[in-house]
Structures are given as C-alpha cells and as structure tokens.
Design an enzyme around this catalytic site. Structure first.
Site, short mmCIF file in Angstrom:
data_model
loop_
_atom_site.label_atom_id
_atom_site.label_comp_id
_atom_site.label_asym_id
_atom_site.label_seq_id
_atom_site.Cartn_x
_atom_site.Cartn_y
_atom_site.Cartn_z
N TYR A 220 -10.01 -33.53 34.79
CA TYR A 220 -10.02 -34.76 35.42
C TYR A 220 -9.65 -36.01 34.75
CZ TYR A 220 -14.13 -34.76 32.23
OH TYR A 220 -15.24 -34.95 31.35
N SER B 25 -19.67 -43.09 27.86
CA SER B 25 -19.61 -42.68 29.12
C SER B 25 -20.44 -43.46 30.39
CB SER B 25 -19.85 -41.23 29.36
OG SER B 25 -18.73 -40.35 28.36
N HIS C 95 -20.19 -40.31 20.47
CA HIS C 95 -19.51 -39.53 21.59
C HIS C 95 -19.16 -38.10 21.02
CE1 HIS C 95 -16.51 -38.08 24.68
NE2 HIS C 95 -15.62 -38.08 23.72
O1 76R Z 1 -10.90 -36.38 17.81
C1 76R Z 1 -12.22 -36.06 17.49
O2 76R Z 1 -12.42 -34.69 17.82
C2 76R Z 1 -12.90 -37.14 16.87
C3 76R Z 1 -13.92 -37.50 17.76
C4 76R Z 1 -13.47 -37.81 19.35
C5 76R Z 1 -12.83 -38.89 19.93
C6 76R Z 1 -11.91 -39.85 19.06
C7 76R Z 1 -14.02 -36.97 20.47
C8 76R Z 1 -14.68 -35.77 20.42
N1 76R Z 1 -13.30 -37.53 21.62
C9 76R Z 1 -12.58 -38.72 21.24
C10 76R Z 1 -11.79 -39.41 22.15
MN1 76R Z 1 -13.54 -36.96 23.70
N2 76R Z 1 -14.13 -36.27 25.39
C11 76R Z 1 -13.79 -37.09 26.58
C12 76R Z 1 -14.68 -36.11 27.56
O3 76R Z 1 -16.77 -36.85 30.80
C13 76R Z 1 -16.97 -37.75 30.02
O4 76R Z 1 -17.93 -38.55 29.83
C14 76R Z 1 -15.43 -37.91 29.11
C15 76R Z 1 -14.75 -37.39 29.15
C16 76R Z 1 -15.03 -35.17 27.18
C17 76R Z 1 -16.13 -34.18 28.13
C18 76R Z 1 -14.85 -35.20 25.70
C19 76R Z 1 -15.23 -34.18 24.90
N3 76R Z 1 -12.70 -38.53 24.29
C20 76R Z 1 -12.02 -39.47 23.32
C21 76R Z 1 -11.16 -40.18 24.33
C22 76R Z 1 -10.22 -41.41 23.97
C23 76R Z 1 -11.09 -42.56 23.75
C24 76R Z 1 -10.41 -43.93 23.28
O5 76R Z 1 -9.37 -43.85 22.60
O6 76R Z 1 -10.63 -44.89 23.75
C25 76R Z 1 -11.71 -40.05 25.59
C26 76R Z 1 -10.96 -40.64 26.87
C27 76R Z 1 -12.48 -38.85 25.63
C28 76R Z 1 -13.18 -38.09 26.56
N4 76R Z 1 -14.63 -35.17 22.60
C29 76R Z 1 -14.98 -34.80 21.59
C30 76R Z 1 -15.34 -34.28 23.65
C31 76R Z 1 -15.60 -33.15 22.59
C32 76R Z 1 -15.97 -31.82 23.21
C33 76R Z 1 -15.50 -33.61 21.52
C34 76R Z 1 -16.01 -32.99 19.97
C35 76R Z 1 -14.65 -32.32 19.51
C36 76R Z 1 -14.72 -31.58 18.20
O7 76R Z 1 -15.37 -31.94 17.44
O8 76R Z 1 -14.34 -30.36 18.15
#
Ligand code: 76R
Length: 247
Positions: free
Chosen positions: A143, A221, A170
């Site tokens: 999405y 979110s 997050h």
């Molecule tokens: O890179 C990293 O793992 C560090 C933490 C992290 C960042 C910086 C992280 C972890 N995300 C990051 C950035 Mn994410 N992520 C989403 C969605 O549905 C929703 O509500 C949002 C959609 C999911 C499901 C998800 C999952 N993340 C981002 C960004 C960029 C933000 C910006 O630059 O402003 C978006 C748009 C975004 C959205 N995120 C994680 C996950 C998961 C599962 C993790 C843990 C990863 C891990 O530690 O292995």
C-alpha cells in the site's frame, strides 16, 4: 524550517499490477495460449536469475480481489532497467492478455531517524537492506502512504527531535514482528502519487492485519498516516502461474 531526514537509497522499484483479460484468454487458440505461457515462463526464469548476479530482485504474486490479478514487483539498479523490463514484457504475446491495473514507482529507502554512527554504506547490513533479495514468503501486502500535512497535523513542520521520538516508537512496534513480517519501505516523493510504498511479506497473512492494526494506534500512524489502496496476494512460481492460467 525543520531539518529534513537524511535518506539512503538503494534499488529502484516498480510494482506492476495487472489484470488478466479472461475473455481474450478463453477465446485464444490453444497454441497461442501455449506460446504466451512459454514466453511468460521465460521471463519468470530470467527474472529469477537476476538475483544470483545481485543485479536486482523480482517477486511475483497473485492478487486477491478485483483490484488486480497479479503483481510483478521488480527491484533494479536504475530506472532505465525498470523501464526496459516493463517494455520487454509489454512486447510479449502474454502481455496482450493482460490489462494494466495499477503501478507504483519508488526507490528502496532508509532514513536516519534510527541511524548509527559511521559511514552506513560501509555497513553490510545497511547495504543488504538497500538492495534486498525479495523473500519467497507465502504472502505480499502493498500500500502507498503519505505523512499528513493538514492544519496543525503537519509532519513536515515538526522538529527532527519530535519526529525521531515518534519513529522510535514506530520501530519498536515493528520489531515485535521480526521474523514474522519483512517490510520494505520505498520512497516515492517526486516519482509517484504518494510519498512511500510499503511492501510487507509474511508466511501468515494475518500478521499483516495485526501489524498494520497495532501501528494505527501508534502516534505516527494514528495522527500523521494517510493510506492508499491495499493489495494482498499469494506467492506465485512458474507452476502456480501455469495452474492459474489453465482453462
Ligand atoms: O529502519 C529501521 O528499521 C529503523 C526503524 C524504522 C524506520 C526509520 C522502521 C521500522 N520504519 C521506519 C520508517 Mn516502518 N513501516 C511503515 C509501515 O501501516 C502503517 O501504519 C505504516 C506502514 C509499516 C507497516 C512499517 C513497518 N516506516 C518508515 C517510514 C519512513 C518515515 C519517514 O521517513 O518519515 C514509513 C513511511 C514507514 C511505514 N517499520 C519498521 C515497520 C517494521 C515492521 C519495522 C521494524 C523493522 C525491524 O526492526 O526489523
């Protein structure tokens, strides 16, 4: 002006969603269908080989519901590579039986909200995340999303510190799903209609629902996330694709 997050970019991404023109497929001669299927299998093999050369990765999934019938998710070094794949596929006989449903252009992105010290490009883990071999998980979920910019809820007016705090929370939620859901965040500012593409892979599709639901309660979110259409699918290999097309 607030400080922009620094981003690292990896492979470019094309999510190519198609529908099957079942009427045309049914009406086609058996020989034509066999030739079309052969061509498709050839492309699937070619794409599968790319990952061995570390030149990219392709995932192929059927899509449930009426938004599309299947998706090719391609990761490659350049936009030229992606364009070449798209064009080559469009020239096949098989492509004549498909109708474009949706596409998304973006680039694998990591931001520095949680960044460590040192040159990240010297860190093999970072490089592996920027140029990931897509997993063969049973399911995919895709999405697009934006960070909200409306009235007092404007992500882009927040300080780096405020954003970092929220991104930490997050990330902590995301980490609870380690081993269950693999996420690939692709940035699309300047490339497509939303700011990011979110692609999730899991063997158990229910983990998508649980993760996305849990994140809805998390501030970043809940307050700042705006979402597009969701696509969910099942892993295809060449046998499964042939079975899907079998009349
Ligand atoms: O890179 C990293 O793992 C560090 C933490 C992290 C960042 C910086 C992280 C972890 N995300 C990051 C950035 Mn994410 N992520 C989403 C969605 O549905 C929703 O509500 C949002 C959609 C999911 C499901 C998800 C999952 N993340 C981002 C960004 C960029 C933000 C910006 O630059 O402003 C978006 C748009 C975004 C959205 N995120 C994680 C996950 C998961 C599962 C993790 C843990 C990863 C891990 O530690 O292995």
């Amino acid at each position: 002006m607030s400080e922009a997050a620094q981003t690292l970019e990896g492979w470019y991404a094309l999510h190519d969603f198609r529908k099957l023109d079942w009427t045309a497929w049914r009406a086609a001669e058996e020989q034509t269908r066999a030739k079309a299927l052969d061509e498709l299998q050839g492309f699937l093999q070619q794409w599968a080989a790319v990952v061995q050369d570390k030149q990219g990765s392709t995932a192929v999934y059927s899509i449930i519901g009426q938004k599309a019938d299947f998706v090719f998710m391609h990761l490659r070094e350049t936009l030229e590579d992606l364009n070449a794949i798209e064009t080559a596929f469009n020239k096949t006989l098989f492509a004549q039986f498909t109708v474009p449903a949706y596409s998304y252009v973006s680039v694998v992105e990591l931001s520095n909200y949680m960044g460590g010290s040192g040159d990240p490009m010297e860190n093999p883990e970072v490089v592996a995340r920027l140029k990931p071999a897509l997993p063969k998980a049973n399911h995919i979920c895709f999405y697009p999303m934006n960070k909200r910019r409306s009235g007092s809820d404007n992500w882009y007016m927040l300080s780096m510190e405020e954003r970092r705090g929220m991104m930490r929370s997050h990330g902590m939620i995301g980490r609870k799903y380690a081993g269950k859901v693999k996420q690939i965040i692709t940035g699309s500012v300047g490339f497509d209609n939303w700011e990011w593409g979110v692609t999730l892979f899991a063997d158990d599709a229910l983990q998508f629902k649980k993760l996305v639901y849990e994140m809805r309660f998390d501030e970043v979110s809940a307050k700042y996330g705006d979402f597009g259409d969701f696509y969910v699918g099942n892993l295809l290999d060449s046998q499964k694709f042939a079975a899907l097309l079998q009349l």
